[in-house]
Design a protein around this motif. Structure first.
Motif, PDB file in Angstrom:
ATOM      1  N   THR A  42     -14.238 -48.041 -40.379  1.00 52.95           N
ATOM      2  CA  THR A  42     -15.107 -48.973 -41.104  1.00 52.95           C
ATOM      3  C   THR A  42     -15.557 -50.119 -40.208  1.00 52.95           C
ATOM      4  OG1 THR A  42     -13.739 -48.507 -43.015  1.00 52.95           O
ATOM      5  CG2 THR A  42     -15.284 -50.337 -43.224  1.00 52.95           C
ATOM      6  N   TYR A  43     -16.841 -50.420 -40.239  1.00 55.14           N
ATOM      7  CA  TYR A  43     -17.401 -51.574 -39.536  1.00 55.14           C
ATOM      8  C   TYR A  43     -17.941 -52.547 -40.593  1.00 55.14           C
ATOM      9  CZ  TYR A  43     -17.355 -48.317 -35.610  1.00 55.14           C
ATOM     10  OH  TYR A  43     -16.971 -47.417 -34.662  1.00 55.14           O
ATOM     11  N   GLY A  44     -18.198 -53.809 -40.161  1.00 50.94           N
ATOM     12  CA  GLY A  44     -18.942 -54.708 -41.037  1.00 50.94           C
ATOM     13  C   GLY A  44     -18.119 -55.527 -42.002  1.00 50.94           C
ATOM     14  N   CYS A  45     -18.735 -55.868 -43.123  1.00 56.49           N
ATOM     15  CA  CYS A  45     -18.199 -56.906 -44.001  1.00 56.49           C
ATOM     16  C   CYS A  45     -17.222 -56.341 -45.030  1.00 56.49           C
ATOM     17  CB  CYS A  45     -19.344 -57.610 -44.714  1.00 56.49           C
ATOM     18  SG  CYS A  45     -20.284 -56.513 -45.787  1.00 56.49           S
ATOM     19  N   GLN A  46     -16.728 -57.227 -45.879  1.00 50.53           N
ATOM     20  CA  GLN A  46     -15.772 -56.844 -46.926  1.00 50.53           C
ATOM     21  C   GLN A  46     -16.362 -55.808 -47.874  1.00 50.53           C
ATOM     22  OE1 GLN A  46     -16.716 -59.995 -46.227  1.00 50.53           O
ATOM     23  NE2 GLN A  46     -14.950 -61.354 -46.105  1.00 50.53           N
ATOM     24  N   MET A  47     -17.659 -55.899 -48.075  1.00 51.59           N
ATOM     25  CA  MET A  47     -18.348 -54.936 -48.951  1.00 51.59           C
ATOM     26  C   MET A  47     -18.145 -53.511 -48.418  1.00 51.59           C
ATOM     27  SD  MET A  47     -20.307 -56.241 -51.317  1.00 51.59           S
ATOM     28  CE  MET A  47     -20.739 -57.695 -50.386  1.00 51.59           C
ATOM     29  N   ASN A  48     -18.276 -53.380 -47.115  1.00 47.14           N
ATOM     30  CA  ASN A  48     -18.097 -52.076 -46.487  1.00 47.14           C
ATOM     31  C   ASN A  48     -16.642 -51.631 -46.538  1.00 47.14           C
ATOM     32  OD1 ASN A  48     -20.463 -50.875 -45.760  1.00 47.14           O
ATOM     33  ND2 ASN A  48     -19.992 -50.824 -43.582  1.00 47.14           N
ATOM     34  N   GLU A  49     -15.739 -52.592 -46.342  1.00 51.15           N
ATOM     35  CA  GLU A  49     -14.312 -52.238 -46.428  1.00 51.15           C
ATOM     36  C   GLU A  49     -14.003 -51.691 -47.813  1.00 51.15           C
ATOM     37  OE1 GLU A  49     -11.343 -55.073 -45.135  1.00 51.15           O
ATOM     38  OE2 GLU A  49     -12.727 -55.781 -43.597  1.00 51.15           O
ATOM     39  N   HIS A  50     -14.577 -52.338 -48.810  1.00 51.04           N
ATOM     40  CA  HIS A  50     -14.312 -51.875 -50.174  1.00 51.04           C
ATOM     41  C   HIS A  50     -14.997 -50.525 -50.435  1.00 51.04           C
ATOM     42  CE1 HIS A  50     -12.992 -51.982 -54.197  1.00 51.04           C
ATOM     43  NE2 HIS A  50     -14.129 -52.356 -54.754  1.00 51.04           N
ATOM     44  N   ASP A  51     -16.195 -50.345 -49.893  1.00 51.90           N
ATOM     45  CA  ASP A  51     -16.843 -49.028 -50.003  1.00 51.90           C
ATOM     46  C   ASP A  51     -15.965 -47.945 -49.384  1.00 51.90           C
ATOM     47  OD1 ASP A  51     -19.029 -50.094 -51.248  1.00 51.90           O
ATOM     48  OD2 ASP A  51     -20.389 -49.927 -49.530  1.00 51.90           O
ATOM     49  N   SER A  52     -15.321 -48.280 -48.262  1.00 49.55           N
ATOM     50  CA  SER A  52     -14.441 -47.288 -47.626  1.00 49.55           C
ATOM     51  C   SER A  52     -13.265 -46.951 -48.530  1.00 49.55           C
ATOM     52  CB  SER A  52     -13.931 -47.799 -46.275  1.00 49.55           C
ATOM     53  OG  SER A  52     -14.972 -47.715 -45.323  1.00 49.55           O
ATOM     54  N   GLU A  53     -12.816 -47.925 -49.323  1.00 50.02           N
ATOM     55  CA  GLU A  53     -11.733 -47.632 -50.282  1.00 50.02           C
ATOM     56  C   GLU A  53     -12.218 -46.616 -51.325  1.00 50.02           C
ATOM     57  OE1 GLU A  53      -9.007 -51.677 -50.172  1.00 50.02           O
ATOM     58  OE2 GLU A  53     -10.546 -51.572 -51.725  1.00 50.02           O
ATOM     59  N   CYS A  81     -22.226 -50.623 -39.980  1.00 52.47           N
ATOM     60  CA  CYS A  81     -22.813 -51.925 -40.297  1.00 52.47           C
ATOM     61  C   CYS A  81     -24.069 -52.116 -39.454  1.00 52.47           C
ATOM     62  CB  CYS A  81     -21.805 -53.013 -39.967  1.00 52.47           C
ATOM     63  SG  CYS A  81     -22.472 -54.685 -39.965  1.00 52.47           S
ATOM     64  N   ALA A  82     -25.078 -52.750 -40.022  1.00 53.17           N
ATOM     65  CA  ALA A  82     -26.351 -52.882 -39.312  1.00 53.17           C
ATOM     66  C   ALA A  82     -26.717 -54.335 -39.021  1.00 53.17           C
ATOM     67  CB  ALA A  82     -27.457 -52.246 -40.161  1.00 53.17           C
ATOM     68  N   ILE A  83     -25.779 -55.236 -39.218  1.00 48.66           N
ATOM     69  CA  ILE A  83     -26.139 -56.653 -39.258  1.00 48.66           C
ATOM     70  C   ILE A  83     -26.632 -57.182 -37.907  1.00 48.66           C
ATOM     71  CG2 ILE A  83     -23.855 -57.732 -38.790  1.00 48.66           C
ATOM     72  CD1 ILE A  83     -25.900 -58.800 -41.761  1.00 48.66           C
ATOM     73  N   ARG A  84     -26.060 -56.681 -36.801  1.00 49.92           N
ATOM     74  CA  ARG A  84     -26.493 -57.102 -35.470  1.00 49.92           C
ATOM     75  C   ARG A  84     -26.473 -55.905 -34.532  1.00 49.92           C
ATOM     76  NH1 ARG A  84     -23.664 -61.218 -37.659  1.00 49.92           N
ATOM     77  NH2 ARG A  84     -21.791 -59.988 -37.348  1.00 49.92           N
ATOM     78  N   GLU A  85     -27.180 -56.043 -33.398  1.00 48.36           N
ATOM     79  CA  GLU A  85     -27.290 -54.934 -32.461  1.00 48.36           C
ATOM     80  C   GLU A  85     -25.920 -54.482 -31.939  1.00 48.36           C
ATOM     81  OE1 GLU A  85     -30.242 -53.597 -32.140  1.00 48.36           O
ATOM     82  OE2 GLU A  85     -29.397 -52.005 -30.890  1.00 48.36           O
ATOM     83  N   ASN A  86     -24.999 -55.431 -31.731  1.00 57.00           N
ATOM     84  CA  ASN A  86     -23.708 -55.002 -31.166  1.00 57.00           C
ATOM     85  C   ASN A  86     -22.916 -54.137 -32.130  1.00 57.00           C
ATOM     86  OD1 ASN A  86     -22.992 -57.071 -32.805  1.00 57.00           O
ATOM     87  ND2 ASN A  86     -21.989 -58.319 -31.244  1.00 57.00           N
ATOM     88  N   ALA A  87     -23.205 -54.270 -33.451  1.00 52.43           N
ATOM     89  CA  ALA A  87     -22.560 -53.371 -34.413  1.00 52.43           C
ATOM     90  C   ALA A  87     -23.037 -51.945 -34.143  1.00 52.43           C
ATOM     91  CB  ALA A  87     -22.890 -53.792 -35.840  1.00 52.43           C
ATOM     92  N   HIS A  88     -24.346 -51.797 -33.866  1.00 52.48           N
ATOM     93  CA  HIS A  88     -24.911 -50.488 -33.510  1.00 52.48           C
ATOM     94  C   HIS A  88     -24.226 -49.903 -32.284  1.00 52.48           C
ATOM     95  CE1 HIS A  88     -29.163 -50.628 -35.429  1.00 52.48           C
ATOM     96  NE2 HIS A  88     -28.226 -50.960 -36.275  1.00 52.48           N
ATOM     97  N   ASN A  89     -24.097 -50.759 -31.251  1.00 49.30           N
ATOM     98  CA  ASN A  89     -23.581 -50.261 -29.980  1.00 49.30           C
ATOM     99  C   ASN A  89     -22.179 -49.693 -30.114  1.00 49.30           C
ATOM    100  OD1 ASN A  89     -25.990 -51.137 -29.028  1.00 49.30           O
ATOM    101  ND2 ASN A  89     -25.209 -53.019 -28.110  1.00 49.30           N
ATOM    102  N   PRO A 368     -32.519 -59.490 -33.488  1.00 50.29           N
ATOM    103  CA  PRO A 368     -33.663 -59.061 -34.294  1.00 50.29           C
ATOM    104  C   PRO A 368     -33.408 -57.716 -34.968  1.00 50.29           C
ATOM    105  CG  PRO A 368     -34.168 -59.015 -31.930  1.00 50.29           C
ATOM    106  CD  PRO A 368     -32.801 -59.575 -32.062  1.00 50.29           C
ATOM    107  N   ARG A 369     -33.607 -57.633 -36.281  1.00 48.48           N
ATOM    108  CA  ARG A 369     -33.431 -56.383 -37.013  1.00 48.48           C
ATOM    109  C   ARG A 369     -34.800 -55.837 -37.413  1.00 48.48           C
ATOM    110  NH1 ARG A 369     -30.398 -55.469 -34.629  1.00 48.48           N
ATOM    111  NH2 ARG A 369     -29.537 -53.698 -35.731  1.00 48.48           N
ATOM    112  N   ILE A 370     -35.054 -54.614 -37.044  1.00 50.84           N
ATOM    113  CA  ILE A 370     -36.365 -54.005 -37.309  1.00 50.84           C
ATOM    114  C   ILE A 370     -36.683 -54.040 -38.798  1.00 50.84           C
ATOM    115  CG2 ILE A 370     -37.666 -51.822 -37.266  1.00 50.84           C
ATOM    116  CD1 ILE A 370     -36.200 -51.163 -34.663  1.00 50.84           C
ATOM    117  N   GLY A 371     -37.897 -54.505 -39.120  1.00 52.02           N
ATOM    118  CA  GLY A 371     -38.315 -54.557 -40.519  1.00 52.02           C
ATOM    119  C   GLY A 371     -38.190 -55.940 -41.134  1.00 52.02           C
ATOM    120  N   THR A 372     -37.398 -56.813 -40.501  1.00 52.77           N
ATOM    121  CA  THR A 372     -37.252 -58.168 -41.056  1.00 52.77           C
ATOM    122  C   THR A 372     -38.328 -59.089 -40.470  1.00 52.77           C
ATOM    123  OG1 THR A 372     -35.756 -58.881 -39.287  1.00 52.77           O
ATOM    124  CG2 THR A 372     -34.739 -57.899 -41.241  1.00 52.77           C
ATOM    125  N   PRO A 373     -38.738 -60.125 -41.210  1.00 54.38           N
ATOM    126  CA  PRO A 373     -39.773 -61.036 -40.701  1.00 54.38           C
ATOM    127  C   PRO A 373     -39.392 -61.699 -39.379  1.00 54.38           C
ATOM    128  CG  PRO A 373     -39.402 -61.416 -43.047  1.00 54.38           C
ATOM    129  CD  PRO A 373     -38.364 -60.426 -42.608  1.00 54.38           C
TER     130      PRO A 373
END
Ligand code: SAH
Ligand code: SF4
Ligand code: F3S
Length: 468
Positions: A42-53, A81-89, A368-373
């Motif tokens: 699991t990567y990312g925030c608490q929401m994702n941790e709970h989704d993994s549960e 998680c998609a919040i920042r580029e390093n999460a992708h990497n 920068p996240r693709i699709g965001t202003p």
């Protein structure tokens, strides 16, 4: 195949949110995982941790058993998680290792979470990662038994870019026996200009209060001591419901269940109202801890970010919280190097940190996240400059973190001992009411207990103490 679509993900209508019991599993699906092991990363925030549960519970319904060792698994799922580029990497790094594994043994690989909601990522998987067996979006978790079954023969991609519903009957396998995540809302409608979450998680959908209260009561029966109410923007809870009921009402009703500890994340400063503060100060079981993201201290940058508060409004709220909730600790999130951030703008951020003297802060370089202003705004600050700002900010944040912790020396504080300490097996770790990490010499009989601890030494990130 259901491929993600940014335009659909961006759309917001007035359509009513459906409450569904969509999770279903056939007798045959219940046997698909027999004698097989799963591993979920699991990567990312608490929401994702709970989704993994939720994901883990579904896999166990299918007959799979858990393993902590990825190399042992017959099924590997990455919840991304998609919040920042390093999460992708990080995710693509691990995929390299898994591909290698797949050459020497049969292993099924699933790719889920917020990255699966991104068009560019799914394109890349279709082109370069044909060996990934299935891809599922954040709205598709309930359908995993079908997705896994279908992926036996071909690459299966199921990513809805819908506004989203609320599915109430997904099973859950909680990581802790003492503290639990409880979703109170899904999605986000704030559309801060830098942020991908409103696209990956759909529109704001609050759960009905009765489901939340029932879940908390159930947790109390099972011996849980602490709940954390989860949402991207919990203070806006209820705004999308037809009933006259808001976060202050919910907090009060959860407090009345008498669960010993209540926390909530994350608070957007914009929706933090006085009723909420009153409820927090009235009930002892609502913990005196608030995560209050600042993002920037510059009014110009806050406006470009679409945060809808000013530096002054933020500081006013901060002061109100500190004065009305005794002993309250406050942490924050800050982004440096947002497009057009000048040295003066950055200084404004440092000024706020000097005023608020946070207990802790998560700090990030704008990504920068693709699709965001914000990804289309002109960004002419060099990476070197951004890194320098981050370093300056971190030094200041750490200084205040240590100063705040120093105030705990020789004090007696309540700690919920939740697990073995990562450093030493003779120690247990837990958090104070104010969310400070404490290591305590204690045996396993103390696990799950809230004990009074005298703090004997203090560091920047944690403390040591003795049970009184
Ligand atoms: N819902 C929460 C934040 C969720 S994301 C809130 O509104 O506060 C967690 C943190 O990641 C954010 O607070 C922000 O500081 C950071 N973040 C989000 N998007 C980012 C981006 N594009 N670049 C850098 N940091 C980002
Ligand atoms: Fe992202 Fe803003 Fe929503 Fe938080 S409130 S999840 S930062 S859009
Ligand atoms: Fe990351 Fe998605 Fe959470 S982008 S921070 S896992 S909502």
């Amino acid at each position: 195949m259901n491929l993600p679509n940014l335009n659909d993900a961006r759309r917001r209508t007035k359509e009513k949110v459906e409450i569904l019991d969509n999770y279903k599993i056939t007798e045959e699906q219940k046997t698909l995982g027999l004698n097989k092991k799963y591993f979920v990363k699991t990567y990312g925030c608490q929401m994702n941790e709970h989704d993994s549960e939720n994901i883990k519970a579904i896999l166990e319904d299918m007959g799979y058993t858990a393993t902590d060792n990825m190399e042992d698994a017959n099924l590997i799922i990455l919840n991304t998680c998609a919040i920042r580029e390093n999460a992708h990497n990080k995710v693509f790094g691990l995929l390299g290792r898994i591909k290698h594994m797949k050459q020497s043994k049969e292993v099924m690989v699933g790719f889920g979470g917020c990255m699966a909601q991104e068009e560019v990522i799914v394109d890349e998987i279709l082109n370069k990662y044909k060996w990934i067996d299935f891809v599922f979006g954040t709205h598709n978790i309930y359908d995993l038994p079908n997705i896994i079954e279908k992926s036996k023969n071909k690459q299966e991609i199921d990513v809805f870019s819908i506004e989203g519903d609320v599915i109430e009957n997904i099973p859950v396998k909680r990581d802790s026996k003492y503290k639990a995540w409880v979703n109170i809302m899904y999605g986000c409608d704030k559309f801060c200009t830098y942020c991908i979450v409103p696209y990956t998680r759909g529109k704001q959908r609050s759960r009905l209060p009765k489901y939340i209260i029932d879940e908390v009561n159930e947790l109390i029966k099972d011996g849980y001591k602490e709940v954390t109410l989860l949402g991207q923007n919990v203070n806006a809870y209820g705004k999308d419901l037809d009933i006259d009921y808001n976060m202050a009402n919910l907090l009060e009703d959860v407090a009345k269940t008498n669960i010993e500890r209540i926390r909530f994340v994350t608070s957007h400063p914009w929706d933090f109202n006085d009723d909420m503060i009153d409820v927090m100060s009235k009930y002892k079981n609502i913990m005196p801890y608030i995560h209050l993201p600042l993002q920037s201290g510059s009014d110009k940058i806050l406006k470009l970010m679409g945060r809808r508060y000013t530096k002054e409004e933020y500081i006013d709220l901060y002061n109100k919280l500190k004065s009305k909730i005794p002993n309250c600790s406050i942490t924050t999130d800050i982004i440096v190097g947002f497009p057009n951030e000048t040295k003066e703008d950055f200084q404004d951020t440092l000024d706020v940190v000097n005023i608020c003297k946070y207990d802790g802060a998560f700090t990030f370089i704008f990504s920068p996240r693709i699709g965001t202003p914000a990804s289309r705004m002109k960004d002419d600050i060099t990476l070197e400059e951004k890194e320098e700002r981050l370093q300056t900010l971190n030094n200041l944040v750490n200084k205040y973190s240590k100063e705040n912790n120093d105030k705990y020396l020789n004090k007696i504080v309540p700690v919920l001992l939740e697990d073995y300490s990562s450093k030493n097996g003779n120690y247990l770790k837990g958090y104070t009411d104010t969310m400070k990490l404490v290591n305590v010499k204690a045996d396993s009989s103390y696990l799950g207990k809230i004990v009074n601890v005298k703090i004997t030494s203090v560091k920047t990130w944690s403390m040591d103490g003795e049970i009184i």
